[in-house]
Design an enzyme around this catalytic site. Structure first.
Site, PDB file in Angstrom:
ATOM      1  N   TRP A 188     -15.000 -10.348  20.714  1.00  0.00           N
ATOM      2  CA  TRP A 188     -13.651  -9.830  20.009  1.00  0.00           C
ATOM      3  C   TRP A 188     -12.967 -11.020  20.477  1.00  0.00           C
ATOM      4  CZ3 TRP A 188      -9.027 -10.666  22.632  1.00  0.00           C
ATOM      5  CH2 TRP A 188      -8.351 -10.652  22.156  1.00  0.00           C
ATOM      6  N   GLU A 229     -15.386  -7.021  16.484  1.00  0.00           N
ATOM      7  CA  GLU A 229     -14.157  -6.615  16.375  1.00  0.00           C
ATOM      8  C   GLU A 229     -13.024  -6.576  16.566  1.00  0.00           C
ATOM      9  OE1 GLU A 229     -13.353  -5.634  20.457  1.00  0.00           O
ATOM     10  OE2 GLU A 229     -11.329  -3.914  20.018  1.00  0.00           O
ATOM     11  N   LYS A 231      -9.277  -6.665  14.638  1.00  0.00           N
ATOM     12  CA  LYS A 231      -7.696  -6.172  15.033  1.00  0.00           C
ATOM     13  C   LYS A 231      -6.743  -6.176  13.976  1.00  0.00           C
ATOM     14  CE  LYS A 231      -4.879  -6.744  19.831  1.00  0.00           C
ATOM     15  NZ  LYS A 231      -5.252  -7.387  20.903  1.00  0.00           N
ATOM     16  N   ASP A 262     -10.990  -0.079  17.247  1.00  0.00           N
ATOM     17  CA  ASP A 262     -10.538   0.236  18.438  1.00  0.00           C
ATOM     18  C   ASP A 262      -9.724   1.334  17.824  1.00  0.00           C
ATOM     19  OD1 ASP A 262      -8.349  -0.363  20.523  1.00  0.00           O
ATOM     20  OD2 ASP A 262      -9.462  -1.814  21.474  1.00  0.00           O
ATOM     21  N   HIS A 265      -5.981  -1.037  17.381  1.00  0.00           N
ATOM     22  CA  HIS A 265      -5.816  -1.424  16.563  1.00  0.00           C
ATOM     23  C   HIS A 265      -5.937  -1.516  14.566  1.00  0.00           C
ATOM     24  CE1 HIS A 265      -8.355  -4.553  19.211  1.00  0.00           C
ATOM     25  NE2 HIS A 265      -7.427  -4.311  19.885  1.00  0.00           N
ATOM     26  N   HIS A 289     -14.017   1.566  20.612  1.00  0.00           N
ATOM     27  CA  HIS A 289     -12.889   1.291  21.939  1.00  0.00           C
ATOM     28  C   HIS A 289     -11.894   1.891  21.613  1.00  0.00           C
ATOM     29  CE1 HIS A 289     -14.320  -3.233  23.182  1.00  0.00           C
ATOM     30  NE2 HIS A 289     -15.346  -1.955  23.263  1.00  0.00           N
ATOM     31  N   ASP A 297       1.827  -2.057  22.576  1.00  0.00           N
ATOM     32  CA  ASP A 297       0.414  -2.252  22.828  1.00  0.00           C
ATOM     33  C   ASP A 297      -0.614  -1.272  22.982  1.00  0.00           C
ATOM     34  OD1 ASP A 297      -1.252  -2.838  24.988  1.00  0.00           O
ATOM     35  OD2 ASP A 297      -0.708  -0.032  25.649  1.00  0.00           O
ATOM     36  N   ASP A 299      -3.852  -1.065  24.566  1.00  0.00           N
ATOM     37  CA  ASP A 299      -4.442   0.130  25.607  1.00  0.00           C
ATOM     38  C   ASP A 299      -3.500   0.640  26.392  1.00  0.00           C
ATOM     39  OD1 ASP A 299      -6.483  -2.817  24.743  1.00  0.00           O
ATOM     40  OD2 ASP A 299      -4.444  -3.543  25.023  1.00  0.00           O
ATOM     41  N   ASP A 329     -11.744   1.153  26.369  1.00  0.00           N
ATOM     42  CA  ASP A 329     -10.526  -0.260  25.893  1.00  0.00           C
ATOM     43  C   ASP A 329      -9.590   0.073  26.846  1.00  0.00           C
ATOM     44  OD1 ASP A 329     -10.277  -2.381  25.946  1.00  0.00           O
ATOM     45  OD2 ASP A 329     -10.360  -3.290  23.789  1.00  0.00           O
TER      46      ASP A 329
HETATM   47  C1  RNT Z   1      -8.647  -6.473  22.463  1.00  0.00           C
HETATM   48  C2  RNT Z   1     -10.136  -6.006  22.132  1.00  0.00           C
HETATM   49  C3  RNT Z   1     -11.211  -5.810  23.127  1.00  0.00           C
HETATM   50  C4  RNT Z   1     -10.490  -6.198  24.663  1.00  0.00           C
HETATM   51  C5  RNT Z   1     -11.496  -6.528  25.514  1.00  0.00           C
HETATM   52  C6  RNT Z   1     -10.720  -6.674  26.780  1.00  0.00           C
HETATM   53  O1  RNT Z   1      -7.512  -6.490  21.531  1.00  0.00           O
HETATM   54  O2  RNT Z   1      -9.818  -4.811  22.108  1.00  0.00           O
HETATM   55  O3  RNT Z   1     -11.827  -5.640  23.252  1.00  0.00           O
HETATM   56  O4  RNT Z   1      -9.587  -5.729  24.969  1.00  0.00           O
HETATM   57  O5  RNT Z   1     -12.705  -7.268  25.251  1.00  0.00           O
HETATM   58 ZN    ZN Z   2     -11.028  -3.538  21.764  1.00  0.00          ZN
END
Ligand code: RNT
Ligand code: ZN
Length: 422
Positions: A188, A229, A231, A262, A265, A289, A297, A299, A329
């Site tokens: 990523w 990956e 986003k 993810d 994302h 992820h 956010d 995460d 993640d």
């Molecule tokens: C970032 C991605 C990626 C990171 C990690 C730390 O938006 O999701 O996967 O969170 O690599």
């Molecule tokens: Zn990720």
């Protein structure tokens, strides 16, 4: 009656309830024991890593919160991880970023890292029969400060990051070989722009050719899986993300490598679950992820919500588990970091158990015969079956605590270990 007896008896009653629908709870538990989750090392120390000097917080990824007790070195991070694994039923993996090598105070730049810097991790994993996964770290570095890495207009900077990513694929392969498993090396990059670009094409041309340089080097597929990956946006790159979902879906197709999705994302109303059966038609596999997006956010700690359940259901209903590499993640520094790992991982396992406790055949027959009334009614009834009794029993037979006993163990660890880190 003691607690285990009570859990066993409740399980037997639940087993009968599910059996009425043709669901075999013992089989569901057997399936669940095959689920392996890759836990993000970065939840343990707010993505700081062990580089010398310490990786700067100046990064495309923002960790918020200042709960005390973060792991400050490999020993502390491994101790935390060991404790976390002892609270999660099943056998799981650990996911490392390149900045987590053991550099012993030496300044080793990212293009110079090699398997030797990860020997400590490999030994640790080997002793515990744990799998490892890996990630290049293309952020929090002077050469990433302008917001671009593999798509940077400057060839010298691109070359540096290409060398880093290649080094990482070799490290992933070495880990896989040493542990006799397949390490997923997930790429990523943060490349993007705050405001509207005028040369999207140029950035994407450069990203594609950098990736071609990285992936044209052949790495033993028995030990390493490559994944990319995308986003949607990040704070600071709201208008343009070079590596968008479309870009990487196309790239993964071209190279027949894995694609990482993810949960944080995508647009909030897009369903990650819905994408699985489309993408797996054309790609060898997916990395998920699992995360939770909340406003800007991407995460937050995963919880047992409808979205997570839908993902697990899709994997179970479509029989996709062997093609899906499950990773978490998230990183939350506002609560106990060990608890964050445990809560998120257990939520994912619960979602899978919930999915395996569905009368799949019955539901699919209803759907095929056009009985949508029956399908809706049953799906609603399933939500209130004694799922919890099956989960508690699973924890019991795996010798991990539930409920307040779980909290108590975490509090003890915090008092004895984490609170000493000042
Ligand atoms: C970032 C991605 C990626 C990171 C990690 C730390 O938006 O999701 O996967 O969170 O690599
Ligand atoms: Zn990720």
């Amino acid at each position: 009656m003691n607690k285990s007896k009570r859990i066993e008896q409740a399980y037997l009653r639940a087993k009968e309830r599910y059996a009425e629908l043709g669901v075999k709870t013992d089989e569901a538990l057997q399936e669940l024991s095959q689920v392996s989750l890759s836990l993000p090392c970065w939840q343990g120390d707010d993505l700081k890593g062990f580089e010398a000097p310490e990786t700067s917080g100046d990064s495309a990824i923002l960790v918020t919160g200042n709960y005390p007790g973060r792991a400050r070195n490999p020993e502390e991070l491994r101790s935390d991880a060991d404790f976390v694994f002892s609270l999660i039923p099943g056998r799981h993996r650990f996911n490392l970023h390149a900045i987590y090598g053991e550099f012993r105070g030496k300044k080793i730049d990212r293009d110079e890292i090699s398997p030797e810097h990860f020997e400590g991790w490999i030994e640790w994993a080997k002793e515990r029969k744990r799998g490892l996964d890996f990630n290049p770290t293309c952020f929090a570095h002077p050469k990433a400060r302008q917001g671009f890495t593999l798509a940077h207009p400057d060839r010298v900077i691109r070359k540096f990051w290409i060398a880093h990513c290649l080094a990482c694929r070799r490290i992933g392969e070495a880990m896989g070989r040493a542990l006799n498993q397949r390490t997923v090396t997930n790429l990523w990059i943060p490349d993007g722009m705050k405001d509207n670009p005028v040369d999207r094409r140029g950035f994407r041309d450069r990203l594609e050719s950098s990736l071609d340089e990285i992936y044209s080097v052949s790495i033993d597929k028995r030990f390493n899986i490559d994944s990319v990956e995308g986003k949607l946006f990040a704070p600071g790159s709201e208008s343009f993300t070079v590596g968008s979902h479309e870009f990487y879906f196309g790239y993964a197709l071209k190279k027949q490598i894995y694609l990482t999705l993810d949960s944080g994302h995508f647009h909030p109303t897009e369903s990650l679950a819905d994408k699985i059966s489309s993408i797996l038609r054309f790609l060898p596999g997916l990395v998920l992820h699992l995360s939770r997006g909340v406003r800007w956010d991407s995460d937050h700690v995963v919880i047992l919500d409808e979205e997570l359940k839908a993902v697990a259901q899709e994997i179970v209903r479509g029989n996709y588990l062997s093609q899906v590499h499950l990773a978490l993640d998230f990183f939350d520094a506002s609560i106990n970091r060990v608890a964050a790992w445990v809560i998120g991982a257990r939520a994912v396992l619960k979602a899978f158990l919930f999915a395996w406790l569905e009368p799949r055949n019955l539901l699919q027959e209803m759907e095929a015969s056009g009985d949508y009334t029956g399908r809706l009614l049953l799906l609603e009834e399933l939500k209130i079956l004694p799922f919890n009794d099956v989960w508690d029993y699973y924890c019991l037979i795996n010798d991990v605590p539930t409920g307040l006993a779980l909290l108590e163990q975490i509090r003890n660890y915090e008092a004895k270990i984490q609170s000493q880190r000042i």
